[in-house]
Design a protein around this motif. Structure first.
Motif, short mmCIF file in Angstrom:
data_model
loop_
_atom_site.label_atom_id
_atom_site.label_comp_id
_atom_site.label_asym_id
_atom_site.label_seq_id
_atom_site.Cartn_x
_atom_site.Cartn_y
_atom_site.Cartn_z
N ALA A 32 30.36 2.37 -13.83
CA ALA A 32 30.67 2.39 -15.27
C ALA A 32 30.80 3.82 -15.78
O ALA A 32 31.70 4.13 -16.56
N THR A 33 29.93 4.70 -15.31
CA THR A 33 30.02 6.11 -15.71
C THR A 33 31.31 6.73 -15.20
O THR A 33 31.99 7.47 -15.93
N ALA A 34 31.67 6.42 -13.96
CA ALA A 34 32.92 6.96 -13.39
C ALA A 34 34.14 6.43 -14.14
O ALA A 34 35.09 7.18 -14.38
N ILE A 35 34.11 5.16 -14.54
CA ILE A 35 35.24 4.61 -15.32
C ILE A 35 35.33 5.31 -16.66
O ILE A 35 36.43 5.62 -17.15
N ALA A 36 34.18 5.59 -17.29
CA ALA A 36 34.19 6.32 -18.56
C ALA A 36 34.78 7.71 -18.38
O ALA A 36 35.60 8.16 -19.19
N VAL A 37 34.42 8.39 -17.30
CA VAL A 37 34.97 9.73 -17.02
C VAL A 37 36.47 9.65 -16.79
O VAL A 37 37.25 10.46 -17.33
N VAL A 38 36.90 8.66 -16.00
CA VAL A 38 38.34 8.49 -15.74
C VAL A 38 39.08 8.17 -17.04
O VAL A 38 40.17 8.70 -17.30
N GLY A 39 38.48 7.32 -17.88
CA GLY A 39 39.09 7.00 -19.17
C GLY A 39 39.24 8.24 -20.05
O GLY A 39 40.29 8.46 -20.67
N GLY A 40 38.21 9.07 -20.10
CA GLY A 40 38.30 10.32 -20.85
C GLY A 40 39.35 11.25 -20.28
O GLY A 40 40.12 11.87 -21.03
N PHE A 41 39.40 11.34 -18.95
CA PHE A 41 40.40 12.17 -18.27
C PHE A 41 41.81 11.69 -18.62
O PHE A 41 42.68 12.50 -18.98
N LEU A 42 42.03 10.39 -18.55
CA LEU A 42 43.36 9.85 -18.85
C LEU A 42 43.73 10.04 -20.33
O LEU A 42 44.90 10.27 -20.65
N PHE A 43 42.75 9.93 -21.20
CA PHE A 43 43.02 10.15 -22.62
C PHE A 43 43.49 11.58 -22.87
O PHE A 43 44.41 11.82 -23.64
N VAL A 44 42.86 12.52 -22.18
CA VAL A 44 43.18 13.93 -22.38
C VAL A 44 44.52 14.31 -21.73
O VAL A 44 45.34 15.00 -22.33
N ILE A 45 44.77 13.87 -20.49
CA ILE A 45 45.97 14.34 -19.77
C ILE A 45 47.10 13.31 -19.72
O ILE A 45 48.18 13.61 -19.22
N GLY A 46 46.86 12.12 -20.25
CA GLY A 46 47.84 11.04 -20.11
C GLY A 46 49.24 11.38 -20.57
O GLY A 46 50.22 10.99 -19.95
N ALA A 121 40.61 5.89 -24.39
CA ALA A 121 39.42 6.18 -25.19
C ALA A 121 38.55 4.94 -25.31
O ALA A 121 37.32 5.02 -25.24
N PHE A 122 39.18 3.79 -25.45
CA PHE A 122 38.45 2.52 -25.48
C PHE A 122 37.67 2.32 -24.17
O PHE A 122 36.49 1.96 -24.20
N TRP A 123 38.31 2.58 -23.03
CA TRP A 123 37.63 2.47 -21.73
C TRP A 123 36.44 3.42 -21.67
O TRP A 123 35.39 3.07 -21.14
N PHE A 124 36.65 4.62 -22.20
CA PHE A 124 35.58 5.61 -22.21
C PHE A 124 34.36 5.09 -22.96
O PHE A 124 33.24 5.13 -22.45
N PHE A 125 34.55 4.60 -24.17
CA PHE A 125 33.43 4.15 -24.99
C PHE A 125 32.79 2.87 -24.44
O PHE A 125 31.56 2.77 -24.39
N ILE A 126 33.59 1.91 -24.03
CA ILE A 126 33.05 0.64 -23.54
C ILE A 126 32.25 0.85 -22.26
O ILE A 126 31.14 0.33 -22.11
N ASN A 127 32.80 1.61 -21.32
CA ASN A 127 32.10 1.80 -20.05
C ASN A 127 30.91 2.75 -20.19
O ASN A 127 29.92 2.61 -19.47
N PHE A 130 28.36 0.45 -21.43
CA PHE A 130 27.95 -0.41 -20.32
C PHE A 130 26.96 0.31 -19.41
O PHE A 130 25.94 -0.27 -18.99
N ALA A 131 27.21 1.56 -19.11
CA ALA A 131 26.30 2.35 -18.27
C ALA A 131 24.94 2.50 -18.93
O ALA A 131 23.90 2.34 -18.28
N VAL A 132 24.91 2.79 -20.22
CA VAL A 132 23.65 2.98 -20.94
C VAL A 132 22.87 1.66 -20.99
O VAL A 132 21.66 1.63 -20.74
N VAL A 133 23.54 0.57 -21.31
CA VAL A 133 22.88 -0.73 -21.37
C VAL A 133 22.35 -1.14 -20.00
O VAL A 133 21.24 -1.65 -19.88
#
Length: 178
Positions: A32-46, A121-127, A130-133
């Motif tokens: 979940a943490t890795a998906i959040a990182v990938v989501g943030g990466f894609l949001f920035v460079i997409g 960004a949605f993937w970033f926040f949701i995952n 999910f990691a925190v929960v």
């Protein structure tokens, strides 16, 4: 889309092996943490890099398609064999709720950010949530994890009657003998 699906397919064995060797809750948290990182990466460079988008979507597929199977395996670690059908039904119900609500929430995030990259960004926040929960629930857990060396090997069985399960020496079930 093909990159995402094929990378998800290719990663199943590796992620399954990891989840068999380590605590599945920890594996879910890392994924979940890795998906959040990938989501943030894609949001920035997409918007700027097609190659970066392709690599990010491959990583996303490799990680995201492993979440449900590991979650099912984790749930079956906690609940006994008698509850397997009810647990699986509950997981499918939760999955269907998420599959129904997520597109609405993701499109809301995309509208809020006025960009199709709001999906990432949605993937970033949701995952991230999910990691925190998952970590929080792990700390609340009172279940003992069976060490790998104490686990028995999986033995596939042909279709048979329920009586055979009671004859299996690994089973806790007993039958009346005449």
């Amino acid at each position: 889309m093909s990159i995402t699906v094929f990378c998800g397919l290719a990663a199943q064995w590796a992620v399954g092996t990891l989840s068999d060797r380590f605590d599945r809750t920890v594996v879910l948290t890392v994924i979940a943490t890795a998906i959040a990182v990938v989501g943030g990466f894609l949001f920035v460079i997409g918007e700027t890099s097609f190659g970066g988008m392709a690599v990010g979507m491959g990583l996303f597929g490799a990680l995201m398609f492993a979440v449900y199977p590991i979650s099912v395996a984790r749930a079956h670690d906690i609940f006994g064999g008698q509850e397997a059908v009810a647990v699986s039904a509950g997981l499918l119900f939760a999955y269907s709720i998420g599959a129904s609500v997520s597109p609405v929430l993701a499109s809301g995030m995309m509208a809020l950010l006025d960009s199709p990259f709001g999906l990432f960004a949605f993937w970033f926040f949701i995952n991230g949530a999910f990691a925190v929960v998952t970590l929080y629930l792990k700390k609340q857990e009172k279940v003992e994890i069976v060490a790998v060396e104490d686990q028995v090997a999986f033995v596939p069985m042909k279709s048979t009657s329920p009586v055979v399960m009671s004859l299996d020496p690994r089973s806790d079930l007993e039958i009346d003998r005449y």
